[in-house]
Design a protein around this motif. Sequence first.
Motif, PDB file in Angstrom:
ATOM      1  N   PHE A   1       0.846  -1.200   0.000  1.00  0.00           N
ATOM      2  CA  PHE A   1       0.000   0.000   0.000  1.00  0.00           C
ATOM      3  C   PHE A   1       0.881   1.250   0.000  1.00  0.00           C
ATOM      4  CE2 PHE A   1      -3.665  -2.316   2.341  1.00  0.00           C
ATOM      5  CZ  PHE A   1      -4.252  -2.688   1.144  1.00  0.00           C
ATOM      6  N   SER A   2       1.911   1.245   0.839  1.00  0.00           N
ATOM      7  CA  SER A   2       2.812   2.402   0.895  1.00  0.00           C
ATOM      8  C   SER A   2       3.520   2.608  -0.435  1.00  0.00           C
ATOM      9  CB  SER A   2       3.844   2.211   2.007  1.00  0.00           C
ATOM     10  OG  SER A   2       3.210   2.201   3.256  1.00  0.00           O
ATOM     11  N   GLN A   3       4.009   1.541  -1.005  1.00  0.00           N
ATOM     12  CA  GLN A   3       4.713   1.650  -2.283  1.00  0.00           C
ATOM     13  C   GLN A   3       3.772   2.134  -3.392  1.00  0.00           C
ATOM     14  OE1 GLN A   3       7.605   2.084  -2.903  1.00  0.00           O
ATOM     15  NE2 GLN A   3       8.619   0.492  -4.091  1.00  0.00           N
ATOM     16  N   CYS A   4       2.561   1.605  -3.413  1.00  0.00           N
ATOM     17  CA  CYS A   4       1.606   1.973  -4.471  1.00  0.00           C
ATOM     18  C   CYS A   4       1.019   3.367  -4.276  1.00  0.00           C
ATOM     19  CB  CYS A   4       0.492   0.929  -4.564  1.00  0.00           C
ATOM     20  SG  CYS A   4       1.068  -0.626  -5.292  1.00  0.00           S
TER      21      CYS A   4
ATOM     22  N   ILE B   1      -3.705 -18.003   2.934  1.00  0.00           N
ATOM     23  CA  ILE B   1      -2.338 -17.489   3.084  1.00  0.00           C
ATOM     24  C   ILE B   1      -1.615 -17.480   1.737  1.00  0.00           C
ATOM     25  CG2 ILE B   1      -0.059 -17.969   4.080  1.00  0.00           C
ATOM     26  CD1 ILE B   1      -1.637 -19.088   6.562  1.00  0.00           C
ATOM     27  N   VAL B   2      -1.612 -18.608   1.035  1.00  0.00           N
ATOM     28  CA  VAL B   2      -0.846 -18.676  -0.209  1.00  0.00           C
ATOM     29  C   VAL B   2      -1.518 -17.891  -1.332  1.00  0.00           C
ATOM     30  CG1 VAL B   2       0.283 -20.844   0.400  1.00  0.00           C
ATOM     31  CG2 VAL B   2      -1.791 -20.900  -0.976  1.00  0.00           C
ATOM     32  N   HIS B   3      -2.817 -17.713  -1.256  1.00  0.00           N
ATOM     33  CA  HIS B   3      -3.525 -16.908  -2.255  1.00  0.00           C
ATOM     34  C   HIS B   3      -2.959 -15.489  -2.287  1.00  0.00           C
ATOM     35  CE1 HIS B   3      -6.876 -14.163  -3.375  1.00  0.00           C
ATOM     36  NE2 HIS B   3      -6.962 -15.001  -4.388  1.00  0.00           N
ATOM     37  N   GLU B   4      -2.778 -14.919  -1.111  1.00  0.00           N
ATOM     38  CA  GLU B   4      -2.233 -13.561  -1.062  1.00  0.00           C
ATOM     39  C   GLU B   4      -0.801 -13.526  -1.553  1.00  0.00           C
ATOM     40  OE1 GLU B   4      -1.845  -9.595   1.670  1.00  0.00           O
ATOM     41  OE2 GLU B   4      -3.206 -11.195   2.280  1.00  0.00           O
ATOM     42  N   ILE B   5      -0.009 -14.500  -1.162  1.00  0.00           N
ATOM     43  CA  ILE B   5       1.393 -14.538  -1.591  1.00  0.00           C
ATOM     44  C   ILE B   5       1.470 -14.611  -3.122  1.00  0.00           C
ATOM     45  CG2 ILE B   5       3.514 -15.917  -1.532  1.00  0.00           C
ATOM     46  CD1 ILE B   5       2.680 -16.613   1.429  1.00  0.00           C
ATOM     47  N   HIS B   6       0.608 -15.398  -3.720  1.00  0.00           N
ATOM     48  CA  HIS B   6       0.545 -15.502  -5.179  1.00  0.00           C
ATOM     49  C   HIS B   6       0.301 -14.130  -5.813  1.00  0.00           C
ATOM     50  CE1 HIS B   6      -0.996 -16.559  -9.150  1.00  0.00           C
ATOM     51  NE2 HIS B   6      -2.112 -15.930  -8.839  1.00  0.00           N
ATOM     52  N   HIS B   7      -0.698 -13.427  -5.310  1.00  0.00           N
ATOM     53  CA  HIS B   7      -1.020 -12.119  -5.900  1.00  0.00           C
ATOM     54  C   HIS B   7       0.056 -11.076  -5.615  1.00  0.00           C
ATOM     55  CE1 HIS B   7      -4.768 -12.958  -7.831  1.00  0.00           C
ATOM     56  NE2 HIS B   7      -5.244 -13.554  -6.745  1.00  0.00           N
ATOM     57  N   MET B   8       0.759 -11.200  -4.517  1.00  0.00           N
ATOM     58  CA  MET B   8       1.844 -10.260  -4.245  1.00  0.00           C
ATOM     59  C   MET B   8       2.957 -10.424  -5.280  1.00  0.00           C
ATOM     60  SD  MET B   8       0.864  -8.303  -1.965  1.00  0.00           S
ATOM     61  CE  MET B   8      -0.668  -8.323  -1.096  1.00  0.00           C
ATOM     62  N   GLY B   9       3.128 -11.636  -5.768  1.00  0.00           N
ATOM     63  CA  GLY B   9       4.082 -11.854  -6.857  1.00  0.00           C
ATOM     64  C   GLY B   9       3.660 -11.115  -8.113  1.00  0.00           C
TER      65      GLY B   9
ATOM     66  N   LEU C   1       1.920  -8.376  -8.145  1.00  0.00           N
ATOM     67  CA  LEU C   1       2.179  -6.955  -7.895  1.00  0.00           C
ATOM     68  C   LEU C   1       3.647  -6.617  -8.123  1.00  0.00           C
ATOM     69  CD1 LEU C   1      -0.034  -6.283  -4.751  1.00  0.00           C
ATOM     70  CD2 LEU C   1      -0.386  -5.399  -7.061  1.00  0.00           C
ATOM     71  N   SER C   2       4.540  -7.549  -7.812  1.00  0.00           N
ATOM     72  CA  SER C   2       5.969  -7.314  -8.033  1.00  0.00           C
ATOM     73  C   SER C   2       6.265  -7.113  -9.515  1.00  0.00           C
ATOM     74  CB  SER C   2       6.791  -8.494  -7.508  1.00  0.00           C
ATOM     75  OG  SER C   2       6.686  -8.582  -6.111  1.00  0.00           O
ATOM     76  N   ILE C   3       5.639  -7.894 -10.347  1.00  0.00           N
ATOM     77  CA  ILE C   3       5.835  -7.762 -11.798  1.00  0.00           C
ATOM     78  C   ILE C   3       5.269  -6.423 -12.276  1.00  0.00           C
ATOM     79  CG2 ILE C   3       5.134  -8.693 -14.044  1.00  0.00           C
ATOM     80  CD1 ILE C   3       5.236 -11.496 -12.604  1.00  0.00           C
ATOM     81  N   TRP C   4       4.060  -6.112 -11.834  1.00  0.00           N
ATOM     82  CA  TRP C   4       3.439  -4.854 -12.243  1.00  0.00           C
ATOM     83  C   TRP C   4       4.241  -3.649 -11.754  1.00  0.00           C
ATOM     84  CZ3 TRP C   4      -2.245  -6.358 -10.732  1.00  0.00           C
ATOM     85  CH2 TRP C   4      -2.754  -7.222 -11.706  1.00  0.00           C
ATOM     86  N   ALA C   5       4.808  -3.754 -10.556  1.00  0.00           N
ATOM     87  CA  ALA C   5       5.607  -2.640 -10.025  1.00  0.00           C
ATOM     88  C   ALA C   5       6.758  -2.317 -10.967  1.00  0.00           C
ATOM     89  CB  ALA C   5       6.143  -2.982  -8.631  1.00  0.00           C
TER      90      ALA C   5
ATOM     91  N   ASP D   1      10.018   0.034  -7.232  1.00  0.00           N
ATOM     92  CA  ASP D   1      10.754  -1.091  -6.676  1.00  0.00           C
ATOM     93  C   ASP D   1       9.758  -2.055  -6.048  1.00  0.00           C
ATOM     94  OD1 ASP D   1      13.268  -0.049  -7.310  1.00  0.00           O
ATOM     95  OD2 ASP D   1      13.391   1.057  -5.410  1.00  0.00           O
ATOM     96  N   ALA D   2      10.052  -3.329  -6.159  1.00  0.00           N
ATOM     97  CA  ALA D   2       9.212  -4.328  -5.504  1.00  0.00           C
ATOM     98  C   ALA D   2       9.429  -4.238  -3.992  1.00  0.00           C
ATOM     99  CB  ALA D   2       9.561  -5.721  -6.004  1.00  0.00           C
ATOM    100  N   VAL D   3       8.436  -4.619  -3.266  1.00  0.00           N
ATOM    101  CA  VAL D   3       8.497  -4.634  -1.806  1.00  0.00           C
ATOM    102  C   VAL D   3       9.369  -5.801  -1.350  1.00  0.00           C
ATOM    103  CG1 VAL D   3       7.047  -5.154   0.210  1.00  0.00           C
ATOM    104  CG2 VAL D   3       6.289  -3.483  -1.471  1.00  0.00           C
ATOM    105  N   ASN D   4      10.099  -5.601  -0.282  1.00  0.00           N
ATOM    106  CA  ASN D   4      10.876  -6.683   0.319  1.00  0.00           C
ATOM    107  C   ASN D   4       9.900  -7.696   0.915  1.00  0.00           C
ATOM    108  OD1 ASN D   4      12.397  -8.382   1.912  1.00  0.00           O
ATOM    109  ND2 ASN D   4      13.472  -6.756   2.989  1.00  0.00           N
ATOM    110  N   VAL D   5       9.932  -8.912   0.407  1.00  0.00           N
ATOM    111  CA  VAL D   5       8.996  -9.931   0.879  1.00  0.00           C
ATOM    112  C   VAL D   5       9.646 -10.944   1.811  1.00  0.00           C
ATOM    113  CG1 VAL D   5       7.441  -9.691  -1.090  1.00  0.00           C
ATOM    114  CG2 VAL D   5       9.332 -11.344  -1.196  1.00  0.00           C
ATOM    115  N   ASN D   6      10.840 -10.640   2.298  1.00  0.00           N
ATOM    116  CA  ASN D   6      11.502 -11.558   3.221  1.00  0.00           C
ATOM    117  C   ASN D   6      10.710 -11.693   4.507  1.00  0.00           C
ATOM    118  OD1 ASN D   6      13.672 -12.128   1.569  1.00  0.00           O
ATOM    119  ND2 ASN D   6      14.938 -10.493   2.423  1.00  0.00           N
ATOM    120  N   TYR D   7      10.552 -12.920   4.942  1.00  0.00           N
ATOM    121  CA  TYR D   7       9.925 -13.192   6.233  1.00  0.00           C
ATOM    122  C   TYR D   7      10.920 -12.855   7.346  1.00  0.00           C
ATOM    123  CZ  TYR D   7       7.439 -15.727   9.892  1.00  0.00           C
ATOM    124  OH  TYR D   7       6.777 -16.051  11.045  1.00  0.00           O
ATOM    125  N   ILE D   8      12.155 -13.267   7.118  1.00  0.00           N
ATOM    126  CA  ILE D   8      13.222 -13.013   8.088  1.00  0.00           C
ATOM    127  C   ILE D   8      13.482 -11.516   8.166  1.00  0.00           C
ATOM    128  CG2 ILE D   8      15.715 -13.298   8.462  1.00  0.00           C
ATOM    129  CD1 ILE D   8      15.383 -16.132   7.325  1.00  0.00           C
ATOM    130  N   GLY D   9      13.654 -11.011   9.376  1.00  0.00           N
ATOM    131  CA  GLY D   9      13.969  -9.604   9.573  1.00  0.00           C
ATOM    132  C   GLY D   9      12.760  -8.731   9.846  1.00  0.00           C
TER     133      GLY D   9
END
Length: 164
Positions: free
Chosen positions: A16-19, A121-129, A131-135, A141-149
């Motif tokens: 949301f912030s990036q968009c 859970i995985v439905h959202e992860i799929h669509h976030m991918g 959004l990365s392409i569209w970005a 820039d694509a959003v950092n999707v790392n779980y770690i950190g």
Amino acid sequence: MIDLFKYNWMVREDWFSQCSKLSENELVQERQGGHGSILRTFFHIIDVECSWIQAIHGDVVSEPNYEHYKSLELIRQLSRESQEIVNKHLLKWSPTEEFKTVTVPWSAHTYYYGEVIKHVIVHEIHHMGQLSIWAKDVGLDAVNVNYIGRGIMDGHKGCSKYVL
């Protein structure tokens, strides 16, 4: 499993912030894949999450109308409202419910509770991918999707607003 909802909500908020850097025209522009546009894809993600969770808990499924959410800020507000609904149900979740059978009004099939939760859970992860392409297509820039950190498991780094 609950931590994965926190993760999705954090990544969604980052998107949301990036968009927010995009014009309204770019947010509603028809694109290939997803649900046609960035805004409509956000709406779809939120609608799917909330409707599945409401349905498997026997709630009346809220059916928001996309026509009432045609700005990023309205979609963001819908997201926050749906998170409150989902949060209420996830707080009651227990691993003993994993193989509890559930039905939903839009399908004749019977599902396992755990399978529905994992699907959401995985439905959202799929669509976030997507959004990365569209970005990249619009110069973001694509959003950092790392779980770690993200501090999800230790309650640090702002995760407390995603209380479950």
